[in-house]
Design a protein around this motif. Structure first.
Motif, PDB file in Angstrom:
ATOM      1  N   PRO A  90     -27.018 -28.126 -41.314  1.00 13.72           N
ATOM      2  CA  PRO A  90     -27.480 -28.295 -39.929  1.00 13.72           C
ATOM      3  C   PRO A  90     -27.617 -29.739 -39.450  1.00 13.72           C
ATOM      4  CG  PRO A  90     -29.265 -27.542 -41.335  1.00 13.72           C
ATOM      5  CD  PRO A  90     -28.026 -27.500 -42.158  1.00 13.72           C
ATOM      6  N   SER A  91     -27.681 -30.692 -40.334  1.00 14.45           N
ATOM      7  CA  SER A  91     -27.860 -32.076 -39.891  1.00 14.45           C
ATOM      8  C   SER A  91     -26.576 -32.896 -39.955  1.00 14.45           C
ATOM      9  CB  SER A  91     -28.945 -32.760 -40.719  1.00 14.45           C
ATOM     10  OG  SER A  91     -28.554 -32.807 -42.075  1.00 14.45           O
ATOM     11  N   ASN A  92     -25.442 -32.249 -40.189  1.00 18.77           N
ATOM     12  CA  ASN A  92     -24.190 -32.984 -40.312  1.00 18.77           C
ATOM     13  C   ASN A  92     -23.643 -33.336 -38.932  1.00 18.77           C
ATOM     14  OD1 ASN A  92     -21.057 -33.075 -40.534  1.00 18.77           O
ATOM     15  ND2 ASN A  92     -21.865 -33.594 -42.552  1.00 18.77           N
ATOM     16  N   MET A  93     -23.598 -34.629 -38.636  1.00 22.27           N
ATOM     17  CA  MET A  93     -23.172 -35.111 -37.325  1.00 22.27           C
ATOM     18  C   MET A  93     -21.696 -34.805 -37.046  1.00 22.27           C
ATOM     19  SD  MET A  93     -24.271 -36.411 -34.561  1.00 22.27           S
ATOM     20  CE  MET A  93     -25.848 -37.044 -35.038  1.00 22.27           C
ATOM     21  N   THR A  94     -20.845 -34.891 -38.038  1.00 23.46           N
ATOM     22  CA  THR A  94     -19.425 -34.598 -37.843  1.00 23.46           C
ATOM     23  C   THR A  94     -19.241 -33.165 -37.365  1.00 23.46           C
ATOM     24  OG1 THR A  94     -18.793 -36.183 -39.554  1.00 23.46           O
ATOM     25  CG2 THR A  94     -17.169 -34.499 -38.976  1.00 23.46           C
ATOM     26  N   LEU A  95     -19.922 -32.241 -38.000  1.00 18.10           N
ATOM     27  CA  LEU A  95     -19.818 -30.837 -37.592  1.00 18.10           C
ATOM     28  C   LEU A  95     -20.387 -30.623 -36.194  1.00 18.10           C
ATOM     29  CD1 LEU A  95     -20.788 -29.097 -40.950  1.00 18.10           C
ATOM     30  CD2 LEU A  95     -18.503 -29.234 -39.927  1.00 18.10           C
ATOM     31  N   MET A  96     -21.445 -31.332 -35.862  1.00 16.27           N
ATOM     32  CA  MET A  96     -22.031 -31.211 -34.523  1.00 16.27           C
ATOM     33  C   MET A  96     -21.048 -31.679 -33.446  1.00 16.27           C
ATOM     34  SD  MET A  96     -25.932 -32.479 -34.865  1.00 16.27           S
ATOM     35  CE  MET A  96     -26.726 -32.378 -36.448  1.00 16.27           C
ATOM     36  N   VAL A  97     -20.373 -32.794 -33.716  1.00 15.79           N
ATOM     37  CA  VAL A  97     -19.403 -33.322 -32.755  1.00 15.79           C
ATOM     38  C   VAL A  97     -18.223 -32.359 -32.604  1.00 15.79           C
ATOM     39  CG1 VAL A  97     -17.743 -35.189 -32.353  1.00 15.79           C
ATOM     40  CG2 VAL A  97     -20.078 -35.723 -33.083  1.00 15.79           C
ATOM     41  N   ILE A  98     -17.731 -31.830 -33.709  1.00 18.76           N
ATOM     42  CA  ILE A  98     -16.623 -30.874 -33.652  1.00 18.76           C
ATOM     43  C   ILE A  98     -17.043 -29.628 -32.885  1.00 18.76           C
ATOM     44  CG2 ILE A  98     -15.165 -29.339 -35.034  1.00 18.76           C
ATOM     45  CD1 ILE A  98     -15.130 -31.590 -37.153  1.00 18.76           C
ATOM     46  N   ASP A  99     -18.262 -29.159 -33.109  1.00 12.97           N
ATOM     47  CA  ASP A  99     -18.779 -27.995 -32.400  1.00 12.97           C
ATOM     48  C   ASP A  99     -18.789 -28.250 -30.892  1.00 12.97           C
ATOM     49  OD1 ASP A  99     -20.111 -25.354 -32.374  1.00 12.97           O
ATOM     50  OD2 ASP A  99     -21.852 -26.506 -31.696  1.00 12.97           O
ATOM     51  N   ALA A 100     -19.305 -29.389 -30.477  1.00 15.45           N
ATOM     52  CA  ALA A 100     -19.363 -29.716 -29.050  1.00 15.45           C
ATOM     53  C   ALA A 100     -17.961 -29.813 -28.458  1.00 15.45           C
ATOM     54  CB  ALA A 100     -20.118 -31.030 -28.846  1.00 15.45           C
ATOM     55  N   HIS A 101     -17.051 -30.410 -29.201  1.00 16.48           N
ATOM     56  CA  HIS A 101     -15.662 -30.532 -28.726  1.00 16.48           C
ATOM     57  C   HIS A 101     -15.010 -29.151 -28.575  1.00 16.48           C
ATOM     58  CE1 HIS A 101     -11.612 -32.009 -28.218  1.00 16.48           C
ATOM     59  NE2 HIS A 101     -11.235 -31.228 -29.218  1.00 16.48           N
ATOM     60  N   LEU A 102     -15.208 -28.296 -29.556  1.00 16.20           N
ATOM     61  CA  LEU A 102     -14.605 -26.961 -29.485  1.00 16.20           C
ATOM     62  C   LEU A 102     -15.184 -26.134 -28.344  1.00 16.20           C
ATOM     63  CD1 LEU A 102     -14.324 -26.048 -33.263  1.00 16.20           C
ATOM     64  CD2 LEU A 102     -12.443 -26.455 -31.670  1.00 16.20           C
ATOM     65  N   VAL A 103     -16.482 -26.240 -28.135  1.00 16.66           N
ATOM     66  CA  VAL A 103     -17.108 -25.498 -27.038  1.00 16.66           C
ATOM     67  C   VAL A 103     -16.533 -25.961 -25.703  1.00 16.66           C
ATOM     68  CG1 VAL A 103     -19.264 -25.136 -25.770  1.00 16.66           C
ATOM     69  CG2 VAL A 103     -19.229 -24.911 -28.258  1.00 16.66           C
ATOM     70  N   SER A 104     -16.435 -27.279 -25.515  1.00 13.19           N
ATOM     71  CA  SER A 104     -15.893 -27.778 -24.243  1.00 13.19           C
ATOM     72  C   SER A 104     -14.422 -27.419 -24.090  1.00 13.19           C
ATOM     73  CB  SER A 104     -16.116 -29.283 -24.109  1.00 13.19           C
ATOM     74  OG  SER A 104     -15.423 -29.992 -25.100  1.00 13.19           O
ATOM     75  N   SER A 105     -13.649 -27.479 -25.157  1.00 13.77           N
ATOM     76  CA  SER A 105     -12.233 -27.095 -25.098  1.00 13.77           C
ATOM     77  C   SER A 105     -12.067 -25.621 -24.771  1.00 13.77           C
ATOM     78  CB  SER A 105     -11.535 -27.386 -26.429  1.00 13.77           C
ATOM     79  OG  SER A 105     -11.524 -28.752 -26.692  1.00 13.77           O
ATOM     80  N   LEU A 106     -12.913 -24.792 -25.359  1.00  8.53           N
ATOM     81  CA  LEU A 106     -12.847 -23.359 -25.109  1.00  8.53           C
ATOM     82  C   LEU A 106     -13.196 -23.051 -23.656  1.00  8.53           C
ATOM     83  CD1 LEU A 106     -12.290 -20.589 -26.301  1.00  8.53           C
ATOM     84  CD2 LEU A 106     -14.669 -20.497 -27.031  1.00  8.53           C
ATOM     85  N   LEU A 107     -14.207 -23.730 -23.134  1.00  6.49           N
ATOM     86  CA  LEU A 107     -14.559 -23.535 -21.727  1.00  6.49           C
ATOM     87  C   LEU A 107     -13.415 -23.934 -20.804  1.00  6.49           C
ATOM     88  CD1 LEU A 107     -18.268 -24.724 -21.704  1.00  6.49           C
ATOM     89  CD2 LEU A 107     -17.422 -22.386 -21.391  1.00  6.49           C
ATOM     90  N   LEU A 108     -12.752 -25.032 -21.110  1.00  7.75           N
ATOM     91  CA  LEU A 108     -11.593 -25.441 -20.314  1.00  7.75           C
ATOM     92  C   LEU A 108     -10.479 -24.409 -20.387  1.00  7.75           C
ATOM     93  CD1 LEU A 108     -11.329 -29.263 -21.035  1.00  7.75           C
ATOM     94  CD2 LEU A 108     -11.819 -28.172 -18.843  1.00  7.75           C
ATOM     95  N   LEU A 109     -10.251 -23.887 -21.575  1.00  8.52           N
ATOM     96  CA  LEU A 109      -9.221 -22.848 -21.742  1.00  8.52           C
ATOM     97  C   LEU A 109      -9.546 -21.619 -20.900  1.00  8.52           C
ATOM     98  CD1 LEU A 109      -8.221 -22.466 -25.492  1.00  8.52           C
ATOM     99  CD2 LEU A 109      -6.700 -22.558 -23.548  1.00  8.52           C
ATOM    100  N   ILE A 110     -10.782 -21.182 -20.955  1.00  9.66           N
ATOM    101  CA  ILE A 110     -11.187 -19.976 -20.245  1.00  9.66           C
ATOM    102  C   ILE A 110     -11.059 -20.178 -18.748  1.00  9.66           C
ATOM    103  CG2 ILE A 110     -13.179 -18.514 -19.702  1.00  9.66           C
ATOM    104  CD1 ILE A 110     -14.052 -18.940 -22.658  1.00  9.66           C
ATOM    105  N   TYR A 111     -11.489 -21.325 -18.263  1.00 12.34           N
ATOM    106  CA  TYR A 111     -11.494 -21.537 -16.822  1.00 12.34           C
ATOM    107  C   TYR A 111     -10.127 -21.906 -16.254  1.00 12.34           C
ATOM    108  CZ  TYR A 111     -16.467 -20.937 -16.841  1.00 12.34           C
ATOM    109  OH  TYR A 111     -17.716 -20.404 -16.972  1.00 12.34           O
ATOM    110  N   THR A 112      -9.145 -22.197 -17.115  1.00 11.15           N
ATOM    111  CA  THR A 112      -7.813 -22.495 -16.610  1.00 11.15           C
ATOM    112  C   THR A 112      -6.882 -21.302 -16.722  1.00 11.15           C
ATOM    113  OG1 THR A 112      -7.172 -23.452 -18.752  1.00 11.15           O
ATOM    114  CG2 THR A 112      -7.986 -24.955 -17.062  1.00 11.15           C
ATOM    115  N   LEU A 113      -7.365 -20.201 -17.261  1.00 12.53           N
ATOM    116  CA  LEU A 113      -6.525 -18.993 -17.377  1.00 12.53           C
ATOM    117  C   LEU A 113      -6.382 -18.294 -16.051  1.00 12.53           C
ATOM    118  CD1 LEU A 113      -7.744 -17.488 -20.761  1.00 12.53           C
ATOM    119  CD2 LEU A 113      -5.644 -18.745 -20.309  1.00 12.53           C
TER     120      LEU A 113
END
Length: 82
Positions: free
Chosen positions: A59-82
Motif C-alpha cells: 500500500p505504500s509503494n509510490m510507483t504502484l500509486m502513480v501507475i494506478d492514477a495513470h491507468l484510472v485517468s487513461s480508462l476514463l479517457l477511453l470511456i468518454y471517447t467511445l
C-alpha cells in the motif's frame, strides 16, 4: 508469474512485469481482427485490477500509486471517447 507473486507479494518488479505483459496481449489481439474479446478497455480494466491487487499487498509503494492514477485517468479517457 502468478505463483511467484503469491509467494513474493512484495516483489514490485514482478507486479510491473505482469502489468506490462497485458500490453503484449493487447497488441496481439489488435493484430487478430477476428478476436474482439480483448478490447483496449478490457486490457485497461485488467491492468487496473492487477495494480489494485499489488497496492493491496504494497500500500505504500509510490510507483504502484502513480501507475494506478495513470491507468484510472487513461480508462476514463477511453470511456468518454467511445
Amino acid at each position: 508469474m502468478g505463483s511467484r507473486l503469491r509467494e513474493e507479494q512484495d516483489d514490485i518488479e514482478a507486479w510491473l512485469s505482469l502489468i506490462d505483459l497485458q500490453d503484449g496481449l493487447l497488441k496481439h489481439r489488435r493484430d487478430d481482427e477476428s478476436s474482439k474479446l480483448f478490447t483496449e478497455q478490457a486490457i485497461h480494466d485488467k491492468k487496473l485490477a492487477i495494480v489494485e491487487r499489488a497496492l493491496d499487498k504494497n500500500p505504500s509503494n509510490m510507483t504502484l500509486m502513480v501507475i494506478d492514477a495513470h491507468l484510472v485517468s487513461s480508462l476514463l479517457l477511453l470511456i468518454y471517447t467511445l
